[in-house]
Design a protein around this motif. Structure first.
Motif, short mmCIF file in Angstrom:
data_model
loop_
_atom_site.label_atom_id
_atom_site.label_comp_id
_atom_site.label_asym_id
_atom_site.label_seq_id
_atom_site.Cartn_x
_atom_site.Cartn_y
_atom_site.Cartn_z
N VAL A 49 52.11 -21.00 -10.78
CA VAL A 49 52.95 -19.89 -10.33
C VAL A 49 52.63 -19.62 -8.87
N VAL A 50 53.65 -19.57 -8.05
CA VAL A 50 53.48 -19.34 -6.62
C VAL A 50 53.45 -17.83 -6.36
N VAL A 51 52.34 -17.35 -5.86
CA VAL A 51 52.19 -15.95 -5.47
C VAL A 51 51.83 -15.94 -3.99
N VAL A 52 52.58 -15.21 -3.20
CA VAL A 52 52.39 -15.20 -1.75
C VAL A 52 52.08 -13.78 -1.26
N ARG A 172 47.70 -0.67 -8.18
CA ARG A 172 48.25 -1.72 -7.32
C ARG A 172 47.21 -2.80 -7.07
N GLU A 173 45.97 -2.41 -6.82
CA GLU A 173 44.90 -3.39 -6.58
C GLU A 173 44.61 -4.18 -7.86
N ARG A 174 44.57 -3.53 -9.01
CA ARG A 174 44.31 -4.24 -10.27
C ARG A 174 45.39 -5.28 -10.52
N TYR A 175 46.62 -4.89 -10.32
CA TYR A 175 47.72 -5.81 -10.58
C TYR A 175 47.70 -6.97 -9.58
N ASP A 176 47.45 -6.66 -8.33
CA ASP A 176 47.38 -7.70 -7.30
C ASP A 176 46.27 -8.69 -7.62
N ARG A 177 45.11 -8.18 -7.96
CA ARG A 177 43.97 -9.06 -8.26
C ARG A 177 44.26 -9.94 -9.48
N THR A 178 44.85 -9.35 -10.52
CA THR A 178 45.16 -10.10 -11.73
C THR A 178 46.15 -11.22 -11.43
N LYS A 179 47.20 -10.93 -10.68
CA LYS A 179 48.18 -11.96 -10.36
C LYS A 179 47.56 -13.10 -9.57
N ARG A 180 46.72 -12.76 -8.61
CA ARG A 180 46.10 -13.81 -7.81
C ARG A 180 45.19 -14.70 -8.66
N GLU A 181 44.46 -14.07 -9.58
CA GLU A 181 43.58 -14.85 -10.46
C GLU A 181 44.39 -15.77 -11.37
N LEU A 182 45.45 -15.24 -11.96
CA LEU A 182 46.27 -16.05 -12.86
C LEU A 182 47.01 -17.15 -12.12
N ASP A 188 51.76 -23.85 -19.03
CA ASP A 188 52.83 -24.66 -19.62
C ASP A 188 54.20 -24.11 -19.25
N SER A 189 54.28 -22.80 -19.07
CA SER A 189 55.55 -22.17 -18.73
C SER A 189 55.29 -20.87 -17.99
N LEU A 190 56.31 -20.38 -17.34
CA LEU A 190 56.20 -19.09 -16.66
C LEU A 190 55.98 -17.96 -17.65
N ASP A 191 56.52 -18.12 -18.86
CA ASP A 191 56.32 -17.10 -19.90
C ASP A 191 54.84 -16.93 -20.24
N ASP A 192 54.07 -18.04 -20.23
CA ASP A 192 52.65 -17.94 -20.53
C ASP A 192 51.92 -17.11 -19.48
N TYR A 193 52.29 -17.33 -18.23
CA TYR A 193 51.72 -16.51 -17.15
C TYR A 193 52.07 -15.04 -17.33
N THR A 194 53.33 -14.77 -17.67
CA THR A 194 53.78 -13.40 -17.88
C THR A 194 53.03 -12.76 -19.03
N ASP A 195 52.86 -13.49 -20.12
CA ASP A 195 52.14 -12.95 -21.28
C ASP A 195 50.69 -12.63 -20.94
N ALA A 196 50.09 -13.41 -20.06
CA ALA A 196 48.68 -13.21 -19.72
C ALA A 196 48.43 -11.90 -19.00
N LYS A 197 49.45 -11.36 -18.33
CA LYS A 197 49.27 -10.08 -17.65
C LYS A 197 50.01 -8.93 -18.34
#
Length: 217
Positions: A49-52, A172-182, A188-197
């Motif tokens: 997943v590309v996070v910028v 905001r910081e928690r969500y930012d940190r979680t996205k960067r880690e994931l 396998d799919s974008l849905d798996d990334y979404t489910d993880a957060k």
């Protein structure tokens, strides 16, 4: 599913090299615009997943899409709002501008779909069990237009999530940190990334509801 994401039903492979969203339109006719809108999105590449970093162009790009939607639909566009991570100043995000569009009845596709297709959008998928949710994609900038009707609970979630992240630095910081880690993992799919957060997303929305209730007392 996260309130600022939709199921990605496109092929999962893409040539390496992720184009940044640009403030320019592609030429061509409606058919070419539709083909561009339905091309694989640039934010899921080879299982990653590309996070910028936050891009100051994002509000401008949203406004351009909002103007185009309102120009196509007129009074049928009851509300057009910027939602998702790109609507939160300073927050990292997938390079995808999420737009919330409220129409009188999302099930009445004849009232809004043809004008939006003529403006270059293409229907990406339907999720009628989720408050009539439809998703359209734009022809040039990586854009998801989430269509709901008035009073839709899912639309409220989008707003609550956005507003909480704008207002609360901790969440905001928690969500930012979680996205960067994931984003450092392979999925396998974008849905798996979404489910993880998803658990964190629900926590944030829950705090947003509590805060709104406290203000109303």
């Amino acid at each position: 599913m996260s309130p600022n994401e939709s199921t990605d039903r496109s092929p999962l492979s893409r040539t390496p090299g992720v184009p940044a969203p640009l403030p320019s339109r592609r030429g061509g006719d409606v058919a070419q615009a539709a083909a561009a809108a339905l091309a694989p999105p640039p934010h899921f590449v080879d299982g990653r997943v590309v996070v910028v970093e936050a891009d100051p162009k994002w509000p401008y790009l949203f406004q351009r899409e909002a103007d185009r939607i309102r120009g196509a639909l007129g009074a049928a566009a009851l509300e057009v709002e910027h939602v998702g991570s790109t609507a939160v100043p300073g927050l990292s995000a997938k390079p995808c501008v999420d737009v919330l569009l409220i129409v009188p009845d999302p099930g009445d596709e004849a009232a809004y779909l043809a004008p939006l297709e003529a403006a270059g959008y293409a229907l990406w998928h339907r999720e009628p069990e989720a408050d009539g949710h439809r998703v359209l994609r734009g022809p040039d900038v990586n854009t998801n237009v989430h269509v709901y009707g008035p009073g839709a609970g899912e639309a409220e979630r989008l707003r609550l999530f956005r507003d909480r992240l704008c207002a609360d630095a901790g969440d905001r910081e928690r969500y930012d940190r979680t996205k960067r880690e994931l984003a450092r993992r392979t999925w396998d799919s974008l849905d798996d990334y979404t489910d993880a957060k998803a658990a964190l997303v629900e926590e944030i929305i829950g705090r947003a509801r509590e805060s709104a209730a406290a203000r109303a007392e």
